[in-house]
Scaffold this motif. Structure first.
Motif, PDB file in Angstrom:
ATOM      1  N   MET A   1     -21.137  79.633   2.755  1.00 58.35           N
ATOM      2  CA  MET A   1     -20.773  79.331   1.361  1.00 58.35           C
ATOM      3  C   MET A   1     -20.902  80.614   0.524  1.00 58.35           C
ATOM      4  O   MET A   1     -21.922  81.303   0.590  1.00 58.35           O
ATOM      5  CB  MET A   1     -21.692  78.246   0.799  1.00 58.35           C
ATOM      6  CG  MET A   1     -21.330  77.792  -0.598  1.00 58.35           C
ATOM      7  SD  MET A   1     -22.354  76.400  -1.137  1.00 58.35           S
ATOM      8  CE  MET A   1     -21.672  76.144  -2.773  1.00 58.35           C
ATOM      9  N   PRO A   2     -19.864  80.968  -0.257  1.00 59.18           N
ATOM     10  CA  PRO A   2     -19.932  82.202  -1.063  1.00 59.18           C
ATOM     11  C   PRO A   2     -21.099  82.175  -2.034  1.00 59.18           C
ATOM     12  O   PRO A   2     -21.406  81.149  -2.644  1.00 59.18           O
ATOM     13  CB  PRO A   2     -18.586  82.200  -1.802  1.00 59.18           C
ATOM     14  CG  PRO A   2     -17.701  81.296  -1.016  1.00 59.18           C
ATOM     15  CD  PRO A   2     -18.599  80.257  -0.419  1.00 59.18           C
ATOM     16  N   GLN A   3     -21.745  83.317  -2.179  1.00 62.19           N
ATOM     17  CA  GLN A   3     -22.867  83.426  -3.093  1.00 62.19           C
ATOM     18  C   GLN A   3     -22.374  83.639  -4.530  1.00 62.19           C
ATOM     19  O   GLN A   3     -21.353  84.281  -4.756  1.00 62.19           O
ATOM     20  CB  GLN A   3     -23.763  84.598  -2.687  1.00 62.19           C
ATOM     21  CG  GLN A   3     -24.476  84.378  -1.364  1.00 62.19           C
ATOM     22  CD  GLN A   3     -25.412  83.180  -1.417  1.00 62.19           C
ATOM     23  OE1 GLN A   3     -26.254  83.073  -2.294  1.00 62.19           O
ATOM     24  NE2 GLN A   3     -25.244  82.273  -0.467  1.00 62.19           N
ATOM     25  N   PRO A   4     -23.110  83.100  -5.520  1.00 62.48           N
ATOM     26  CA  PRO A   4     -22.721  83.314  -6.921  1.00 62.48           C
ATOM     27  C   PRO A   4     -22.778  84.797  -7.286  1.00 62.48           C
ATOM     28  O   PRO A   4     -23.575  85.552  -6.752  1.00 62.48           O
ATOM     29  CB  PRO A   4     -23.759  82.503  -7.712  1.00 62.48           C
ATOM     30  CG  PRO A   4     -24.335  81.535  -6.736  1.00 62.48           C
ATOM     31  CD  PRO A   4     -24.281  82.224  -5.401  1.00 62.48           C
ATOM     32  N   LEU A   5     -21.916  85.185  -8.191  1.00 58.43           N
ATOM     33  CA  LEU A   5     -21.912  86.529  -8.748  1.00 58.43           C
ATOM     34  C   LEU A   5     -22.423  86.459 -10.176  1.00 58.43           C
ATOM     35  O   LEU A   5     -22.201  85.461 -10.869  1.00 58.43           O
ATOM     36  CB  LEU A   5     -20.496  87.107  -8.735  1.00 58.43           C
ATOM     37  CG  LEU A   5     -19.764  87.101  -7.384  1.00 58.43           C
ATOM     38  CD1 LEU A   5     -18.337  87.579  -7.565  1.00 58.43           C
ATOM     39  CD2 LEU A   5     -20.501  87.978  -6.387  1.00 58.43           C
ATOM     40  N   ALA A   6     -23.082  87.504 -10.631  1.00 57.26           N
ATOM     41  CA  ALA A   6     -23.673  87.470 -11.970  1.00 57.26           C
ATOM     42  C   ALA A   6     -23.539  88.820 -12.641  1.00 57.26           C
ATOM     43  O   ALA A   6     -23.479  89.865 -11.985  1.00 57.26           O
ATOM     44  CB  ALA A   6     -25.151  87.063 -11.895  1.00 57.26           C
ATOM     45  N   THR A   7     -23.509  88.789 -13.975  1.00 53.30           N
ATOM     46  CA  THR A   7     -23.461  90.007 -14.770  1.00 53.30           C
ATOM     47  C   THR A   7     -23.987  89.725 -16.170  1.00 53.30           C
ATOM     48  O   THR A   7     -24.039  88.568 -16.610  1.00 53.30           O
ATOM     49  CB  THR A   7     -22.020  90.568 -14.847  1.00 53.30           C
ATOM     50  OG1 THR A   7     -22.044  91.869 -15.420  1.00 53.30           O
ATOM     51  CG2 THR A   7     -21.114  89.681 -15.690  1.00 53.30           C
TER      52      THR A   7
END
Length: 287
Positions: A1-7
């Motif tokens: 499952m793709p991991q969340p991206l954050a900024t």
């Protein structure tokens, strides 16, 4: 499952804002030195089949999560230009005040474009990313790569990133929204009319605050007429110990003051909070 991206979506501060005049098409031509604060909103993207947005945080109630939110607008504009763009659900933690002259919504939109670009392997220089930023709003292009720089024209003409020294600052918003169109209307320029005033000073890292003092924010006087609380906030900051400069950012109502170190900055923030505990006050740094 793709991991969340954050900024982080940092607050954008107009250290200067010269209005050169009003163009024949009705838009105002500007020249502004922009820097970005260490404080801001946070945005996370969970890759998925559909585009969606959830908003929480202290100022979430004023940000809105509907189709008019700039995070969704920017994402849709990019999806229209990149076939098969991978999307997902954005989670926005909203901390910055809304309609405050610090580019909160614009910075959120730019953060969304950064995350989508990362998810899809697109450089931020990709024409579709740049075009989506431009069409989303005048302040979005400068927020796409949040580094201090000059912005000109209607906001799309960006100078090179500037290596400015760290500026210690207090941001204050008296929790009153100020709409940008109303401030420009109060400025009173007709199409084709120029605004008198000294040219924008050259910006060099050495003697930066002296250069900032020689500049101005041309939207401050009309904003003060529309919302006198801006003047009260400027007065409070100007009387704090160690204040080097107090000025309004953008079209208001947020104002900022600059100091020589983090100690005097924190002391100034405490003084303003004590005087006006109902206001939004944040000690931060700008780069």
């Amino acid at each position: 499952m793709p991991q969340p991206l954050a900024t982080r979506a940092p607050a954008k501060i107009n250290l200067t804002l010269h209005v050169l005049g009003r163009r024949a098409d009705g838009y105002h031509a500007l020249e502004s030195l922009v820097a970005f604060a260490s404080t801001g909103d946070d945005l996370r993207l969970e890759p998925g089949a559909a585009l969606a947005l959830a908003v929480d945080g202290p100022t979430a109630a004023l940000a809105g999560s509907g189709a008019d939110n700039l995070v969704l607008k920017a994402s849709r504009l990019l999806a229209e230009r990149v076939e098969g763009l991978r999307l997902g659900t954005f989670h926005l933690t909203k901390r910055l005040p809304v309609a405050a002259g610090i580019g909160g919504g614009s910075s959120d939109a730019a953060a969304a474009l950064r995350l989508l670009a990362r998810l899809n392997g697109l450089p931020l220089s990709h024409p579709a990313v740049r075009e989506a930023a431009r069409l989303t709003g005048a302040d979005v292009p400068v927020c796409l790569e949040p580094r201090a720089r000059m912005m000109r024209g209607t906001g799309a003409e960006l100078g090179a990133a500037l290596d400015l020294p760290r500026l210690f600052a207090v941001l204050v918003n008296p929790r009153v929204p100020v709409e940008t169109p109303a401030v420009f209307k109060a400025l009173g320029l007709q199409p084709g009319q120029r605004l008198a005033g000294e040219v924008h000073p050259a910006i060099e890292p050495r003697g930066l605050i002296d250069a900032l003092r020689a500049a101005r924010n041309d939207l401050e006087p009309p904003a003060l007429r529309l919302q006198p609380l801006i003047g009260e906030a400027l007065g409070l900051l100007g009387r704090t110990t160690g204040c080097r400069l107090a000025r309004m950012s953008g079209s208001g109502a947020t104002v900022f003051s600059l100091y020589d170190g983090c100690g005097t900055t924190a002391e100034a923030a405490r003084a303003v909070k004590h005087a006006r505990p109902d206001w939004w006050v944040k000690a931060t740094s700008l780069r």
